[in-house]
Enzyme design. Structure first.
Site, PDB file in Angstrom:
ATOM      1  N   LYS A 284       0.851  -1.179   0.000  1.00  0.00           N
ATOM      2  CA  LYS A 284       0.000   0.000   0.000  1.00  0.00           C
ATOM      3  C   LYS A 284       0.896   1.242   0.000  1.00  0.00           C
ATOM      4  O   LYS A 284       1.830   1.329   0.806  1.00  0.00           O
ATOM      5  CB  LYS A 284      -0.918  -0.038   1.232  1.00  0.00           C
ATOM      6  CG  LYS A 284      -2.143   0.839   1.107  1.00  0.00           C
ATOM      7  CD  LYS A 284      -3.236   0.449   2.083  1.00  0.00           C
ATOM      8  CE  LYS A 284      -4.352   1.487   2.059  1.00  0.00           C
ATOM      9  NZ  LYS A 284      -5.541   1.097   2.786  1.00  0.00           N
ATOM     10  N   GLU A 369     -20.132  -4.694   9.438  1.00  0.00           N
ATOM     11  CA  GLU A 369     -21.101  -3.896  10.188  1.00  0.00           C
ATOM     12  C   GLU A 369     -22.230  -4.748  10.764  1.00  0.00           C
ATOM     13  O   GLU A 369     -22.692  -4.502  11.895  1.00  0.00           O
ATOM     14  CB  GLU A 369     -21.679  -2.784   9.292  1.00  0.00           C
ATOM     15  CG  GLU A 369     -20.696  -1.650   8.983  1.00  0.00           C
ATOM     16  CD  GLU A 369     -19.702  -1.966   7.858  1.00  0.00           C
ATOM     17  OE1 GLU A 369     -19.829  -3.050   7.257  1.00  0.00           O
ATOM     18  OE2 GLU A 369     -18.814  -1.135   7.596  1.00  0.00           O
ATOM     19  N   ARG A 397     -25.864  -1.255   6.019  1.00  0.00           N
ATOM     20  CA  ARG A 397     -25.552  -2.681   5.966  1.00  0.00           C
ATOM     21  C   ARG A 397     -26.216  -3.471   7.091  1.00  0.00           C
ATOM     22  O   ARG A 397     -26.454  -4.664   6.962  1.00  0.00           O
ATOM     23  CB  ARG A 397     -24.036  -2.872   6.145  1.00  0.00           C
ATOM     24  CG  ARG A 397     -23.205  -2.693   4.934  1.00  0.00           C
ATOM     25  CD  ARG A 397     -23.300  -3.914   4.067  1.00  0.00           C
ATOM     26  NE  ARG A 397     -22.896  -3.645   2.715  1.00  0.00           N
ATOM     27  CZ  ARG A 397     -21.665  -3.828   2.256  1.00  0.00           C
ATOM     28  NH1 ARG A 397     -20.732  -4.278   3.044  1.00  0.00           N
ATOM     29  NH2 ARG A 397     -21.404  -3.567   0.996  1.00  0.00           N
TER      30      ARG A 397
HETATM   31  C1  TPP Z   1     -19.379  -1.272   4.144  1.00  0.00           C
HETATM   32  C2  TPP Z   1     -18.129  -0.423   4.249  1.00  0.00           C
HETATM   33  N1  TPP Z   1     -17.525  -0.276   5.453  1.00  0.00           N
HETATM   34  C3  TPP Z   1     -16.435   0.486   5.569  1.00  0.00           C
HETATM   35  C4  TPP Z   1     -15.913   1.109   4.473  1.00  0.00           C
HETATM   36  C5  TPP Z   1     -14.721   2.024   4.640  1.00  0.00           C
HETATM   37  N2  TPP Z   1     -13.543   1.490   3.934  1.00  0.00           N
HETATM   38  C6  TPP Z   1     -13.224   1.881   2.707  1.00  0.00           C
HETATM   39  S1  TPP Z   1     -11.849   1.171   2.119  1.00  0.00           S
HETATM   40  C7  TPP Z   1     -11.649   0.313   3.548  1.00  0.00           C
HETATM   41  C8  TPP Z   1     -10.475  -0.604   3.695  1.00  0.00           C
HETATM   42  C9  TPP Z   1     -10.415  -1.564   2.564  1.00  0.00           C
HETATM   43  O1  TPP Z   1      -9.293  -2.372   2.702  1.00  0.00           O
HETATM   44  P1  TPP Z   1      -8.837  -3.234   1.471  1.00  0.00           P
HETATM   45  O2  TPP Z   1     -10.020  -3.851   0.833  1.00  0.00           O
HETATM   46  O3  TPP Z   1      -7.784  -4.129   1.933  1.00  0.00           O
HETATM   47  O4  TPP Z   1      -8.286  -2.168   0.424  1.00  0.00           O
HETATM   48  P2  TPP Z   1      -6.964  -1.274   0.539  1.00  0.00           P
HETATM   49  O5  TPP Z   1      -7.405   0.064   0.983  1.00  0.00           O
HETATM   50  O6  TPP Z   1      -6.031  -1.942   1.450  1.00  0.00           O
HETATM   51  O7  TPP Z   1      -6.461  -1.227  -0.859  1.00  0.00           O
HETATM   52  C10 TPP Z   1     -12.654   0.603   4.460  1.00  0.00           C
HETATM   53  C11 TPP Z   1     -12.756   0.055   5.816  1.00  0.00           C
HETATM   54  C12 TPP Z   1     -16.579   0.942   3.243  1.00  0.00           C
HETATM   55  N3  TPP Z   1     -16.171   1.546   2.132  1.00  0.00           N
HETATM   56  N4  TPP Z   1     -17.662   0.168   3.151  1.00  0.00           N
END
Ligand code: TPP
Ligand code: DXP
Ligand code: MG
Length: 623
Positions: A284, A369, A397
């Site tokens: 990342k 969630e 959700r």
């Molecule tokens: C239902 C929901 N909960 C929380 C989020 C907030 N959120 C956006 S990206 C993320 C982390 C995602 O991690 P990953 O899939 O590993 O992607 P990375 O950012 O590491 O590339 C979160 C918690 C969201 N978009 N949707």
């Protein structure tokens, strides 16, 4: 003169295929430079995007877009995909009002196959698209790209449980950077880590190469070929048994920054006649040191100085989240039963401090969630006092869990509804405009919307003592200090009169009070003296106050930064209709529409919920 040589060649879908093979690393570097330069000005989800440059290039090289489809999970990492599909020149408007979206949008490009913003949808959506291909009798390829964080979401597992039934090619790319927004959590994360650093890593890589080289060409029985090789090297696959047992052939781990390896493995995976998961390891923030060193800060960032990585315009004004963060720490000290829960957002919700101080009473459950809410219900059913903080739009959700697991049993769970109201640049998927409607429809639920930071503290104190489900909604960003001298104790179901006037009674909800107060000042300047009321309790709302103003004022106005249907204003109108009141009532809220991206100021203006519009609408109403 442009500083980009190969990037300048890319103006349309599939233009990347014209770039000489040996120039891919240069193109990757140019894309990274472009991303850092642009996002430093507009803000955006930088770190995730820097991590998937080679992966996105590889997918664009092996697939035939838009016929073939890539489904991005969350979609916050799709910037390179946008660059490679003719949208490079729009990056100056990224996340701006009427500008380029920060997420995939079908109405933005034919290369965007599915709209996203919320997590863990990609496998389900891609499976739906692939199933439609099958029914339509075509062989177009479908690839779901899901992060290790998004894989903590239950929806992803529901989809995985289903994919084997497809019985044809379907590629899931698991983009594992070992991070969600914060550090990834949970059993699946540990499981991936085992595969990532397992002692068979090197042999395993060699074995994958062997396996893929040995794959027969189209027409042969590919799955049998894969299985044979796998059976011979069983010990190398032991850690990936979970996916294999689900009927999804696991391939990996693969170096996500080695474009040649990515191309080769994806090309081969696309030939396998059943679902395949390619486990891709990425970093990342890759290529920009401040983001590599602090991926959480650069997950989603406002404008910053490229040289130092420091935010421009960093403000030290307290946000509502900061106030919640401090207060829950204090309450945790007073009440030993308080526990706190986040669904993968310890930083965004301000719960990190609580977690640092009370590690045993803090739970980051991942992007889950639904589970978070039912887990809170269980804690509450056994004597604990859970405070669960989730952004307004992500509570969507967990609606059934809120009803079925918390409210039906009248359990003392406090729902902290952060990012309620307009959030701005994340756009449609993230605006917190539905929570008043969906929380207020549930029996046993109490809802408070504090008008300023001080009142948020009071609301949290109230919730701590309250023995039932209660939601406290507040908005993103700076906490208002409007009417800070009014410091009343909260009384269940009671509103608060902020200004006594005569021409019209205005009842405003929470974060829109500041804007409304500015409108009241403009009305004063025009000779009108409105009464201004802080609704405060949205459920149960203050019926005595309504009875009282119905007798005193011909004109009544309600204002809220939420969808009109099922909102506070509609509840007031419905009550007044039941009581046969004949007053003129105007309900200012968000009409039946999704709200696009832009600054909150721009959006309020567009929705006619800014001070000037409120003033004008009230003037027209009472004239
Ligand atoms: C239902 C929901 N909960 C929380 C989020 C907030 N959120 C956006 S990206 C993320 C982390 C995602 O991690 P990953 O899939 O590993 O992607 P990375 O950012 O590491 O590339 C979160 C918690 C969201 N978009 N949707
Ligand atoms: C993509 C996503 O869902 C999150 O990264 C979100 O953009 C965070 O929003 P805040 O900036 O309000 O924390
Ligand atoms: Mg991740």
């Amino acid at each position: 003169m442009s500083k980009y040589v190969y990037l300048d060649e890319i103006n349309n879908i599939n233009d990347i295929k014209k770039i000489p093979h040996d120039k891919y690393p240069v193109l990757a570097q140019e894309i990274r430079n472009f991303l850092v330069e642009n996002v430093s000005k507009t803000g955006g989800h930088l770190a995730s995007n820097l991590g998937v440059v080679e992966l996105t290039m590889a997918l664009h090289l092996v697939l035939n877009l838009p016929k073939d489809k890539i489904v991005w999970d969350v979609g916050h990492q799709a910037y390179t995909h946008k660059i490679l599909t003719g949208r490079k020149d729009d990056f100056t408007t990224l996340r701006c009002f009427e500008g380029l979206s920060g997420f995939p949008k079908r109405n933005e490009s034919e290369a965007d196959s599915f709209d996203t913003g919320h997590s863990s949808t990609s496998i389900s959506a891609a499976l739906g698209i692939a199933t439609a291909n099958k029914l339509n009798g075509n062989d177009d390829k479908v690839v779901a790209v899901i992060g290790d964080g998004a894989l903590t979401g239950g929806l992803a597992f529901e989809a995985l449980n289903n994919v084997a039934a497809l019985k044809r090619n379907f590629v899931i790319i698991l983009n594992d950077n070992n991070m969600s927004i914060a550090e990834n959590v949970g059993g699946m994360s540990k499981y991936l880590n085992k595969i990532r650093v397992g002692e068979h890593y090197n042999e395993f890589k060699v074995d994958v190469e062997h396996l893929l080289k040995g794959i027969p060409k189209i027409g042969d029985n590919l799955s049998a070929g894969v299985k044979r090789v796998k059976d011979n090297f069983k010990q190398f696959f032991v850690h990936a048994k979970f996916f294999d047992d689900m009927g999804v052939t696991y391939i990996g781990p693969v170096d996500g920054h080695n474009i040649d390896e990515l191309i080769r493995i994806t090309e081969d995976a696309l030939k396998i006649e059943h679902p395949v998961l390619i486990h891709v390891l990425t970093k990342k923030g890759k290529g920009y040191l401040p983001a590599e060193n602090n991926p959480t800060k650069f997950h989603g960032i406002d404008s910053f100085d490229v040289k130092t990585g420091e935010k421009i315009n960093e403000s030290n004004v307290k946000t509502y989240t900061d106030i919640f963060s401090d207060k829950i720490l204090e309450l945790g000290n007073e009440n030993k039963n308080i526990v706190a829960i986040t669904a993968a957002m310890p930083d965004g919700t301000g719960l990190k401090k609580f977690g640092d101080k009370y590690p045993d009473k803090f739970f980051d459950v991942g992007i889950a969630e639904e589970h978070a809410v039912t887990f809170a219900a269980g804690l509450a059913a056994n004597g604990k006092k859970p405070f669960i903080s989730i952004y307004s739009s992500f509570y969507q959700r967990a609606y059934d869990q809120i009803i079925h697991d918390v409210c039906l049993q009248n359990l003392p769970v406090t729902f902290i509804v952060d990012r309620a109201g307009l959030v701005g640049k994340d756009g449609e998927t993230h605006q917190g405009i539905f929570d008043i409607s969906f929380f207020s429809n549930i029996p046993n639920m109490t809802i408070i919307a504090p008008k300023n930071g001080r009142e948020l503290e009071k609301a949290l104190e109230f919730a701590q003592k309250y023995n039932g489900p209660i939601a406290i909604r507040f908005s993103r960003g700076k906490a208002s200090n409007v009417f800070e001298n009014l410091n009343n104790e909260l009384v269940m179901g009671k509103s608060e009169t902020l200004i006594e006037g005569k021409h019209v009674a205005i009842i405003a909800v929470g974060n829109i009070i500041e804007e409304t107060y500015n409108a009241v000042k403009s009305l004063n300047a025009k000779g009108y003296k409105p009464t201004l009321i802080n609704a405060l309790f949205l459920k149960p709302f203050d019926k005595e106050m309504i009875d009282s103003i119905a007798k005193k004022y011909k004109y009544i106005v309600t204002i809220e930064e939420g969808i009109r249907h099922g909102g506070y204003g509609e509840a007031v109108i419905s009550y007044m209709a039941d009581k046969n009141y004949k007053n003129d009532v105007m309900n200012l809220a968000i009409e039946d529409e999704f709200v696009e991206q832009g600054t909150v100021e721009e959006l309020r203006k567009k929705l006619q919920l800014d001070a000037d519009s409120i003033c004008e609408r009230i003037l027209n109403f009472i004239k």
